[in-house]
Design an enzyme around this catalytic site. Structure first.
Site, PDB file in Angstrom:
ATOM      1  N   ASP A  16       0.785  -1.253   0.000  1.00  0.00           N
ATOM      2  CA  ASP A  16       0.000   0.000   0.000  1.00  0.00           C
ATOM      3  C   ASP A  16       0.815   1.301   0.000  1.00  0.00           C
ATOM      4  OD1 ASP A  16      -1.985  -1.898   0.177  1.00  0.00           O
ATOM      5  OD2 ASP A  16      -2.811  -1.216   2.076  1.00  0.00           O
ATOM      6  N   LYS A 114      -7.033  -4.964  -3.218  1.00  0.00           N
ATOM      7  CA  LYS A 114      -7.804  -5.539  -2.111  1.00  0.00           C
ATOM      8  C   LYS A 114      -8.724  -4.488  -1.519  1.00  0.00           C
ATOM      9  CE  LYS A 114      -4.118  -4.422   1.130  1.00  0.00           C
ATOM     10  NZ  LYS A 114      -4.822  -3.351   1.882  1.00  0.00           N
ATOM     11  N   CYS A 159      -2.186  -3.031   7.601  1.00  0.00           N
ATOM     12  CA  CYS A 159      -2.055  -3.905   6.427  1.00  0.00           C
ATOM     13  C   CYS A 159      -0.776  -4.727   6.432  1.00  0.00           C
ATOM     14  CB  CYS A 159      -2.226  -3.094   5.149  1.00  0.00           C
ATOM     15  SG  CYS A 159      -3.942  -2.531   4.995  1.00  0.00           S
TER      16      CYS A 159
END
Ligand code: VGL
Ligand code: ZN
Length: 212
Positions: A16, A114, A159
């Site tokens: 990310d 995602k 994450c």
């Protein structure tokens, strides 16, 4: 620690590295941008690199704005359990969802998106927050023959942590490159994340261990 030389069964997993998680972004991670040059240098040392992108539809159920009267960083009870509410972030196709401009994705072999199911958040790159819906990443990495996964990116305590834990559950070796991650740090969540990752057998390394 002795120098680590990534081989054919090692893969760097970049989590990310998107504008909304950078200073000034919708869900800014303190010093999030500081990891970008380090990750570029790390990526150059790996034979294989994959990256994830948080990729939410507008109005996603993890957004506080989708729950009247609720504020970001509060928790709610979702159908699948506890869920932290976030500011609107990483909306599909927006500049906030794009990779940081300085991130060099040239050597990235797979971009895994995602968090696109409206009713389920997905911190982990492997399994969504209902803990049963798969992203398919485990099958991909196994089919590619990878055995050891090195994790970098944002955020350490969400994450990255959930991805590392799921990697261990799936039977991969996991290495966290600590200085190539930054945390959101809600109520000590950074320290808790590091303990939890160590407790499941994650090796903690530094980029200097890889000659970066
Ligand atoms: C993340 C909160 C919500 C992360 C993504 O990348 O750590 N955190 N969505
Ligand atoms: Zn998100």
């Amino acid at each position: 620690m002795t120098t680590i030389t990534p081989g054919e069964t090692d893969c760097l997993v970049v989590i990310d590295l998107q504008n909304d998680f950078m200073p000034g972004g919708a869900l800014a991670v303190p010093e999030g941008d500081a990891v970008v040059p380090t990750i570029n240098r790390l990526a150059a040392r790996f034979r294989h690199v994959v990256a994830t992108q948080d990729w939410h539809p507008a109005g996603h159920s993890s957004f506080a704005s989708a729950h009247p009267g609720r504020s970001p960083f509060e928790t709610i009870e979702a159908a699948y359990g506890e869920q932290t509410l976030w500011p609107d972030h990483c909306i599909q196709g927006t500049s906030g969802a794009a990779f940081h401009d300085d991130f060099n994705p040239e050597r990235v072999e797979l971009v895994l998106r995602k968090g696109f199911r409206p009713a389920i958040d997905s911190y982990s790159a492997f399994t969504e927050n209902d803990r049963s819906t798969t992203t398919g990443l485990e099958g991909y990495l196994r089919a590619r023959g990878f055995k050891r996964l090195f994790f970098v990116g944002l955020a350490t305590d969400f994450c990255v942590r959930w991805s590392v834990e799921d990697a261990r559950t799936a039977g991969f070796q996991a290495v966290l490159i600590e200085d190539a991650c930054r945390a959101i740090d809600l109520e000590g969540s950074r320290t808790a994340a590091l303990s939890a990752m160590k407790a499941v057998g994650t090796q903690i390394a530094r980029s200097s261990d890889l000659g970066v």
